[in-house]
Write an enzyme that holds these catalytic residues in place. Structure first.
Site, PDB file in Angstrom:
ATOM      1  N   GLU A  69     -24.196  10.866   3.889  1.00  0.00           N
ATOM      2  CA  GLU A  69     -23.464  11.623   4.923  1.00  0.00           C
ATOM      3  C   GLU A  69     -22.152  12.130   4.362  1.00  0.00           C
ATOM      4  OE1 GLU A  69     -23.160   9.004   8.294  1.00  0.00           O
ATOM      5  OE2 GLU A  69     -25.312   8.981   8.618  1.00  0.00           O
TER       6      GLU A  69
ATOM      7  N   ARG B 114     -28.428   3.488  11.219  1.00  0.00           N
ATOM      8  CA  ARG B 114     -27.832   3.871   9.945  1.00  0.00           C
ATOM      9  C   ARG B 114     -28.942   4.509   9.126  1.00  0.00           C
ATOM     10  NH1 ARG B 114     -23.739   3.374  12.172  1.00  0.00           N
ATOM     11  NH2 ARG B 114     -21.912   2.133  11.621  1.00  0.00           N
TER      12      ARG B 114
ATOM     13  N   HIS C  12     -23.913  12.318  12.833  1.00  0.00           N
ATOM     14  CA  HIS C  12     -23.464  10.934  13.072  1.00  0.00           C
ATOM     15  C   HIS C  12     -22.351  10.900  14.118  1.00  0.00           C
ATOM     16  CE1 HIS C  12     -22.895   6.651  11.250  1.00  0.00           C
ATOM     17  NE2 HIS C  12     -22.727   6.670  12.550  1.00  0.00           N
TER      18      HIS C  12
HETATM   19  C1  DGY Z   1     -20.931   2.877  15.155  1.00  0.00           C
HETATM   20  O1  DGY Z   1     -20.106   2.560  16.003  1.00  0.00           O
HETATM   21  O2  DGY Z   1     -21.432   2.068  14.381  1.00  0.00           O
HETATM   22  C2  DGY Z   1     -21.279   4.319  15.081  1.00  0.00           C
HETATM   23  O3  DGY Z   1     -22.463   4.543  14.401  1.00  0.00           O
HETATM   24  C3  DGY Z   1     -20.161   5.067  14.370  1.00  0.00           C
HETATM   25  O4  DGY Z   1     -20.128   4.698  13.040  1.00  0.00           O
END
Ligand code: DGY
Length: 319
Positions: free
Chosen positions: A266, A237, A285
């Site tokens: 984002e 993240r 992402h």
């Molecule tokens: C997750 O599955 O956490 C990916 O980063 C998509 O948000």
């Protein structure tokens, strides 16, 4: 008996829609694109929600008095206030397992692309800049036989380690709150404390979940410990790192480059300095974004929803 009403706020394949419509009445929307008030307005009669990173906080729960399940189509669930869900007895589920190999593939892609300058040199060729006199100006760095440091050795970290050891003959170090002796012996990886890992690694991959403990975990001090030849990869993240410190590290040559799938904000702002560096590879992402994997994630969310609405225990609860 009337079917329970649910909000489907994530993109869902036809086959998953058919499954869902077998046991509930679905209202489809783009939960992340809707004005907040409009989204909350839809929740008053909903027993469940399937979402993709939508913020679920006290106000969301207040607007949804009938809610029994929030099913996130992602493994990360930092978008959900889990304490608040617990207080209200709402089940929260995520999608572990089904996306590990797909995310690991992208991480290897970011390692290769940043160190061998694939995206940058693609632009070079398209721009007509390729000349017979080109030489060392286009050279990159090897991935094979280098040292990889993985921060956050969950299932995805292990899938990355398997590729790195088996495919690229890399030495793999990892840092995790808890040591993982089985992974150490099965994969041949070694635990290091964070500072040791940062100092030793040629590639540093962040795969820790975003929690209060990991927020801003990699900042100025941590970048200063990395080798000037190191490549920094983040597919966890954006908020697990201090993005300003990363920008400074790239600007000052503290590290050699970065591969980033996640960002503090984002979609990324058009004036974010990260967009200006040639030695940074950026993806929007989409670590888990292949057709098969996203469909499996959506189906797992749908199966979680069905089980909870039928009074059973969630298949992949987060608490
Ligand atoms: C997750 O599955 O956490 C990916 O980063 C998509 O948000």
């Amino acid at each position: 008996m009337a079917k329970p009403k649910v909000l489907i706020g994530a993109r869902i394949h036809e086959s998953v829609r058919a499954y869902l419509e077998g046991f509930c009445e679905c209202e489809y929307c783009d939960a992340n694109g809707l004005p907040r008030e409009e989204l909350l307005g839809k929740m008053s009669d909903k027993a469940g929600a399937i979402i993709f990173g939508t913020r679920v906080d006290a106000a969301f729960f207040d607007a949804a008095p009938l809610l029994k399940a929030v099913c996130n189509v992602s493994v990360g669930y930092n978008n959900v206030d889990v304490d608040e869900a617990k207080k209200r007895g709402v089940a929260v589920t995520n999608t572990p397992g089904v996306l590990d190999e797909t995310v690991a593939d992208l991480i290897l892609g970011l390692m290769l692309s940043s160190s061998r300058r694939i995206a940058e040199l693609d632009r070079y060729v398209r721009d007509g800049a390729w000349k017979p006199s080109d030489g060392t100006n286009l050279y990159g760095s090897d991935v094979h036989r280098k040292t990889l440091g993985i921060i956050g050795m969950g299932r995805i970290g292990e899938a990355v380690a398997r590729r790195a050891v088996g495919g690229f003959s890399m030495e793999v170090r990892y840092y995790n709150r808890h040591r993982k002796p089985e992974a150490e012996s099965a994969l041949g990886v070694a635990w290091r404390d964070l500072d040791g890992l940062l100092a030793e690694s040629d590639f540093i991959v962040c795969m820790m979940p975003l929690t209060e403990e990991t927020r801003g975990m990699i900042g100025k001090r941590e970048f200063s410990l990395m080798k000037p030849s190191a490549f920094f990869i983040n597919a966890s993240r954006g908020q697990t790192i201090d993005e300003k410190a990363l920008i400074e590290a790239l600007r000052n040559g503290t590290i050699a480059g970065a591969g980033l799938d996640v960002f503090e904000v984002e979609p990324i702002a058009p004036d974010n300095p990260l967009l200006t560096f040639d030695n940074v590879v950026l993806t929007p992402h989409l670590g888990s974004a292949t057709h098969r994997t996203r469909n499996e994630m959506a189906m797992l969310a749908a199966r979680n929803l069905k089980t909870v609405l039928e009074g059973g225990a969630a298949l992949t609860p987060v608490y």
